[in-house]
Design a protein around this motif. Structure first.
Motif, short mmCIF file in Angstrom:
data_model
loop_
_atom_site.label_atom_id
_atom_site.label_comp_id
_atom_site.label_asym_id
_atom_site.label_seq_id
_atom_site.Cartn_x
_atom_site.Cartn_y
_atom_site.Cartn_z
N ILE A 179 0.86 -1.18 0.00
CA ILE A 179 0.00 0.00 0.00
C ILE A 179 0.90 1.23 0.00
CG2 ILE A 179 -1.60 1.39 1.37
CD1 ILE A 179 -2.96 -0.86 -0.03
N LEU A 180 0.73 2.08 -1.00
CA LEU A 180 1.48 3.32 -1.09
C LEU A 180 0.64 4.45 -0.51
CD1 LEU A 180 2.61 2.98 -4.82
CD2 LEU A 180 4.03 2.53 -2.81
N HIS A 181 1.24 5.24 0.36
CA HIS A 181 0.58 6.48 0.77
C HIS A 181 0.45 7.38 -0.45
CE1 HIS A 181 0.41 10.64 2.27
NE2 HIS A 181 -0.29 10.14 3.27
N ASN A 182 1.52 7.41 -1.27
CA ASN A 182 1.53 8.04 -2.58
C ASN A 182 1.47 9.57 -2.54
OD1 ASN A 182 1.77 7.57 -5.38
ND2 ASN A 182 -0.40 7.96 -5.69
N ASN A 183 1.72 10.14 -1.37
CA ASN A 183 1.73 11.60 -1.26
C ASN A 183 2.63 12.01 -0.09
OD1 ASN A 183 1.05 14.17 -2.01
ND2 ASN A 183 -0.94 14.19 -1.02
N ASN A 198 -5.79 10.40 0.42
CA ASN A 198 -6.71 10.37 -0.71
C ASN A 198 -6.07 9.86 -2.00
OD1 ASN A 198 -5.42 13.03 -0.25
ND2 ASN A 198 -6.29 13.53 -2.25
N LYS A 199 -4.73 9.84 -2.07
CA LYS A 199 -4.06 9.34 -3.27
C LYS A 199 -3.50 7.92 -3.08
CE LYS A 199 -2.70 13.91 -4.99
NZ LYS A 199 -1.57 14.76 -5.43
N ALA A 200 -3.81 7.29 -1.97
CA ALA A 200 -3.27 5.96 -1.68
C ALA A 200 -3.64 4.95 -2.76
CB ALA A 200 -3.79 5.48 -0.33
N LYS A 201 -2.72 4.05 -3.05
CA LYS A 201 -2.95 3.00 -4.04
C LYS A 201 -1.97 1.86 -3.82
CE LYS A 201 0.05 4.86 -7.69
NZ LYS A 201 0.11 5.29 -9.11
N ILE A 202 -2.07 0.84 -4.63
CA ILE A 202 -1.14 -0.29 -4.57
C ILE A 202 -0.04 -0.08 -5.60
CG2 ILE A 202 -0.92 -2.78 -5.02
CD1 ILE A 202 -3.78 -3.09 -3.96
N GLY A 203 1.21 -0.40 -5.22
CA GLY A 203 2.31 -0.28 -6.15
C GLY A 203 3.61 -0.75 -5.53
N PRO A 204 4.71 -0.74 -6.27
CA PRO A 204 6.02 -1.11 -5.73
C PRO A 204 6.44 -0.15 -4.63
CG PRO A 204 6.06 -1.13 -8.13
CD PRO A 204 4.77 -0.48 -7.73
N PRO A 205 7.12 -0.63 -3.59
CA PRO A 205 7.46 0.23 -2.45
C PRO A 205 8.29 1.45 -2.81
CG PRO A 205 8.62 -1.89 -2.33
CD PRO A 205 7.57 -2.02 -3.38
N ILE A 206 9.14 1.34 -3.83
CA ILE A 206 10.02 2.48 -4.15
C ILE A 206 9.25 3.68 -4.70
CG2 ILE A 206 12.08 1.09 -4.42
CD1 ILE A 206 10.65 2.45 -7.54
#
Length: 287
Positions: A179-183, A198-206
């Motif tokens: 889970i990426l915080h992504n912000n 609000n921008k959280a999504k799934i993706g590679p940790p880096i």
């Protein structure tokens, strides 16, 4: 505002003051403050399932989330960035899972970066063609022309590196995701809690590290990475991709004043200098 008033009334929250802050509304009562905004992510239930509770007390009511307002504690930013990266490592540890490459492939990452590099090369080429046609160079044009070779070299380095990276990973069967915080930024970290999910999504940790690096590259990132890697070990292909992504130059912006243009180029040069130093230090520690 009528909708917000109704929500607050149902929760027995009695506002005495409202303040707009972007898309959010800060509500003050006699005892507390709350942040009210549209709920665009169902992330909180999943975080609770993974026993990651490092976010403010939040109530979801219909299409809105009502969050406890957190005051900024007096912590030096050098310490705050280390606390933030430790919490990021914990988030990634708690939410790590694997998917087949067919569902989330390296091919998409490769194609996106290649397309971005091609766009940037064309953008800088067009800018240099325009500069070369100027009879008298502006300060920003002169500054860019003096350093364009370094920018082109960085683009070439990224292009060569992403080819080598993809050659190594294209036969992989699984990819590690979190889970990426992504912000991530210091502005979204208060009292050991992450806000603005609000921008959280799934993706590679880096991808989280990349966002945080862009927002805070001026810190001593050798120490930041050391702190992260002590809790969450990255694979070689993940580290290589992170190094490529942070090395990509900024796109040129359409700025309204010459001062802003000079400032943007100086920022680009400073970013490249600090990134080169960081990569050199990381290379030494891995030898």
């Amino acid at each position: 505002m009528k909708k917000i008033n109704e929500l607050l009334r149902n929760l027995d929250i009695k506002p005495i003051q409202y303040e707009k802050n972007g898309k959010a509304t800060i509500v003050t009562t006699k005892e507390n403050k709350y942040v009210v905004k549209k709920n665009t992510s169902p992330i909180y239930d999943y975080l609770n399932q993974r026993t990651f509770g490092y976010y403010p007390n939040t109530k979801i009511v219909g299409d809105y989330e009502i969050t406890e307002f957190i005051e900024e504690p007096a912590i030096p930013n050098d310490q705050k960035i280390l606390d933030l990266i430790s919490l990021t490592a914990l988030l990634h540890t708690k939410t790590t899972h694997y998917k087949p490459i067919e569902e989330y492939g390296y091919q998409d990452i490769y194609d996106t970066i290649k397309g971005n590099l091609k766009y940037l090369k064309n953008q800088y080429d067009e800018k240099m063609d325009k500069i070369e046609s100027e009879i008298f160079m502006s300060p920003s044009s002169y500054l860019l022309a003096r350093h364009i070779t370094s920018i082109y070299n960085m683009l070439k380095f990224c292009d060569d590196s992403i080819e080598k990276w993809f050659e190594k990973v294209k036969e992989e069967k699984k990819i590690r995701l979190v889970i990426l915080h992504n912000n991530l930024s210091l502005d979204h970290f208060f009292s050991d809690k992450l806000i603005s999910w609000n921008k959280a999504k799934i993706g590679p940790p880096i991808f989280d590290l990349y966002k945080l690096y862009q927002n805070s590259y001026y810190f001593v990132w050798e120490e930041v990475m050391k702190k992260y890697l002590a809790s969450y070990s990255l694979k070689r292909e993940e580290l290589d991709l992170f190094y490529i992504m942070i090395s990509i130059p900024f796109p040129l912006e359409n700025l309204s004043t010459e001062y802003q243009a000079v400032e943007a180029i100086h920022k680009q040069l400073d970013y490249m200098d600090k990134t080169s130093h960081f990569l050199e230090q990381m290379k030494k520690t891995s030898e």
